[in-house]
Scaffold this motif. Structure first.
Motif, PDB file in Angstrom:
ATOM      1  N   SER A 192       0.852  -1.185   0.000  1.00 32.06           N
ATOM      2  CA  SER A 192       0.000   0.000   0.000  1.00 32.06           C
ATOM      3  C   SER A 192       0.889   1.236   0.000  1.00 32.06           C
ATOM      4  O   SER A 192       1.859   1.321   0.744  1.00 32.06           O
ATOM      5  CB  SER A 192      -0.899   0.019   1.242  1.00 32.06           C
ATOM      6  OG  SER A 192      -1.665   1.203   1.269  1.00 32.06           O
ATOM      7  N   ILE A 204      -3.072  -7.629  -5.942  1.00 30.17           N
ATOM      8  CA  ILE A 204      -2.608  -8.984  -5.605  1.00 30.17           C
ATOM      9  C   ILE A 204      -2.743  -9.908  -6.810  1.00 30.17           C
ATOM     10  O   ILE A 204      -1.814 -10.654  -7.140  1.00 30.17           O
ATOM     11  CB  ILE A 204      -3.378  -9.544  -4.395  1.00 30.17           C
ATOM     12  CG1 ILE A 204      -2.962  -8.792  -3.126  1.00 30.17           C
ATOM     13  CG2 ILE A 204      -3.142 -11.046  -4.242  1.00 30.17           C
ATOM     14  CD1 ILE A 204      -3.794  -9.129  -1.911  1.00 30.17           C
ATOM     15  N   LYS A 217      -6.741  -3.486  -3.321  1.00 31.53           N
ATOM     16  CA  LYS A 217      -5.751  -4.467  -2.887  1.00 31.53           C
ATOM     17  C   LYS A 217      -5.872  -5.750  -3.699  1.00 31.53           C
ATOM     18  O   LYS A 217      -4.857  -6.292  -4.159  1.00 31.53           O
ATOM     19  CB  LYS A 217      -5.959  -4.750  -1.399  1.00 31.53           C
ATOM     20  CG  LYS A 217      -5.010  -5.761  -0.820  1.00 31.53           C
ATOM     21  CD  LYS A 217      -5.289  -5.949   0.656  1.00 31.53           C
ATOM     22  CE  LYS A 217      -4.354  -6.952   1.285  1.00 31.53           C
ATOM     23  NZ  LYS A 217      -4.647  -7.124   2.722  1.00 31.53           N
ATOM     24  N   GLN A 218      -7.112  -6.238  -3.877  1.00 31.86           N
ATOM     25  CA  GLN A 218      -7.296  -7.505  -4.582  1.00 31.86           C
ATOM     26  C   GLN A 218      -6.828  -7.415  -6.029  1.00 31.86           C
ATOM     27  O   GLN A 218      -6.222  -8.353  -6.555  1.00 31.86           O
ATOM     28  CB  GLN A 218      -8.748  -7.975  -4.515  1.00 31.86           C
ATOM     29  CG  GLN A 218      -8.919  -9.404  -4.982  1.00 31.86           C
ATOM     30  CD  GLN A 218      -8.077 -10.387  -4.174  1.00 31.86           C
ATOM     31  OE1 GLN A 218      -8.150 -10.424  -2.949  1.00 31.86           O
ATOM     32  NE2 GLN A 218      -7.260 -11.182  -4.853  1.00 31.86           N
ATOM     33  N   GLU A 225       1.191  -6.592   4.191  1.00 37.08           N
ATOM     34  CA  GLU A 225      -0.132  -6.260   4.708  1.00 37.08           C
ATOM     35  C   GLU A 225      -0.186  -4.826   5.225  1.00 37.08           C
ATOM     36  O   GLU A 225       0.751  -4.346   5.858  1.00 37.08           O
ATOM     37  CB  GLU A 225      -0.529  -7.224   5.818  1.00 37.08           C
ATOM     38  CG  GLU A 225      -0.767  -8.628   5.329  1.00 37.08           C
ATOM     39  CD  GLU A 225      -1.866  -8.731   4.273  1.00 37.08           C
ATOM     40  OE1 GLU A 225      -2.863  -7.995   4.347  1.00 37.08           O
ATOM     41  OE2 GLU A 225      -1.717  -9.556   3.362  1.00 37.08           O
ATOM     42  N   SER A 226      -1.291  -4.160   4.914  1.00 37.01           N
ATOM     43  CA  SER A 226      -1.506  -2.785   5.334  1.00 37.01           C
ATOM     44  C   SER A 226      -2.992  -2.495   5.221  1.00 37.01           C
ATOM     45  O   SER A 226      -3.677  -3.064   4.375  1.00 37.01           O
ATOM     46  CB  SER A 226      -0.710  -1.843   4.436  1.00 37.01           C
ATOM     47  OG  SER A 226      -0.924  -0.508   4.810  1.00 37.01           O
ATOM     48  N   ASP A 227      -3.487  -1.609   6.055  1.00 37.70           N
ATOM     49  CA  ASP A 227      -4.888  -1.215   5.973  1.00 37.70           C
ATOM     50  C   ASP A 227      -5.098  -0.287   4.793  1.00 37.70           C
ATOM     51  O   ASP A 227      -4.273   0.586   4.523  1.00 37.70           O
ATOM     52  CB  ASP A 227      -5.324  -0.487   7.250  1.00 37.70           C
ATOM     53  CG  ASP A 227      -5.324  -1.406   8.455  1.00 37.70           C
ATOM     54  OD1 ASP A 227      -5.525  -2.622   8.275  1.00 37.70           O
ATOM     55  OD2 ASP A 227      -5.138  -0.898   9.571  1.00 37.70           O
ATOM     56  N   GLU A 228      -6.213  -0.461   4.086  1.00 35.43           N
ATOM     57  CA  GLU A 228      -6.561   0.436   2.994  1.00 35.43           C
ATOM     58  C   GLU A 228      -7.114   1.725   3.580  1.00 35.43           C
ATOM     59  O   GLU A 228      -7.914   1.700   4.503  1.00 35.43           O
ATOM     60  CB  GLU A 228      -7.604  -0.197   2.077  1.00 35.43           C
ATOM     61  CG  GLU A 228      -7.069  -1.407   1.343  1.00 35.43           C
ATOM     62  CD  GLU A 228      -8.042  -1.913   0.315  1.00 35.43           C
ATOM     63  OE1 GLU A 228      -8.391  -1.148  -0.601  1.00 35.43           O
ATOM     64  OE2 GLU A 228      -8.457  -3.065   0.431  1.00 35.43           O
ATOM     65  N   VAL A 284       3.075 -10.076  -0.467  1.00 38.85           N
ATOM     66  CA  VAL A 284       2.128  -9.010  -0.147  1.00 38.85           C
ATOM     67  C   VAL A 284       2.480  -8.472   1.233  1.00 38.85           C
ATOM     68  O   VAL A 284       2.502  -9.226   2.205  1.00 38.85           O
ATOM     69  CB  VAL A 284       0.672  -9.516  -0.150  1.00 38.85           C
ATOM     70  CG1 VAL A 284      -0.291  -8.389   0.214  1.00 38.85           C
ATOM     71  CG2 VAL A 284       0.319 -10.122  -1.501  1.00 38.85           C
ATOM     72  N   TRP A 324      -2.607   0.685  -4.177  1.00 35.13           N
ATOM     73  CA  TRP A 324      -1.856  -0.554  -4.024  1.00 35.13           C
ATOM     74  C   TRP A 324      -0.900  -0.647  -5.197  1.00 35.13           C
ATOM     75  O   TRP A 324      -1.278  -0.406  -6.340  1.00 35.13           O
ATOM     76  CB  TRP A 324      -2.789  -1.757  -3.948  1.00 35.13           C
ATOM     77  CG  TRP A 324      -3.405  -1.809  -2.589  1.00 35.13           C
ATOM     78  CD1 TRP A 324      -4.560  -1.211  -2.187  1.00 35.13           C
ATOM     79  CD2 TRP A 324      -2.851  -2.445  -1.442  1.00 35.13           C
ATOM     80  NE1 TRP A 324      -4.770  -1.440  -0.855  1.00 35.13           N
ATOM     81  CE2 TRP A 324      -3.740  -2.198  -0.372  1.00 35.13           C
ATOM     82  CE3 TRP A 324      -1.705  -3.191  -1.210  1.00 35.13           C
ATOM     83  CZ2 TRP A 324      -3.510  -2.686   0.914  1.00 35.13           C
ATOM     84  CZ3 TRP A 324      -1.488  -3.684   0.064  1.00 35.13           C
ATOM     85  CH2 TRP A 324      -2.380  -3.431   1.108  1.00 35.13           C
TER      86      TRP A 324
END
Length: 91
Positions: free
Chosen positions: A10, A36, A32-33, A54-57, A52, A15
């Motif tokens: 992110s 990915i 995000k999807q 990880e992080s909050d959108e 990936v 993303w």
């Protein structure tokens, strides 16, 4: 991470898929999807790993025109000016 590996991360509301050692191949996505899926496909095409981070959108895109590059001196795809914790660095 080795050169050619694909990293999904992110970056200020977008993303991004970064190809280590090949910043010209980096691309950004709104979800995000979407990132990915594209990162997985690109890594399969290149025969490399896909990771990936990880992080909050945040849902807010703040830098649509920013060019992302790999920090080659640190051998890391992380922008040293962006601490990655949601804060904005002072300039």
């Amino acid at each position: 991470m080795a050169d050619g590996d694909v990293e999904t991360v992110s970056k200020r509301g977008q993303w991004v898929n970064r190809v280590i050692g090949e910043p010209e191949r980096s691309q950004s996505y709104r979800t995000k999807q979407e990132a990915i899926d594209a990162g997985r496909e690109l890594a399969a095409t290149l025969g490399t790993r896909h990771v990936v981070l990880e992080s909050d959108e945040t849902g807010v895109i703040t830098d649509e025109d920013e060019v992302l590059e790999v920090d080659r001196d640190a051998d890391s795809p992380v922008d040293p000016a962006d601490p990655g914790d949601g804060t904005v660095p002072e300039r």
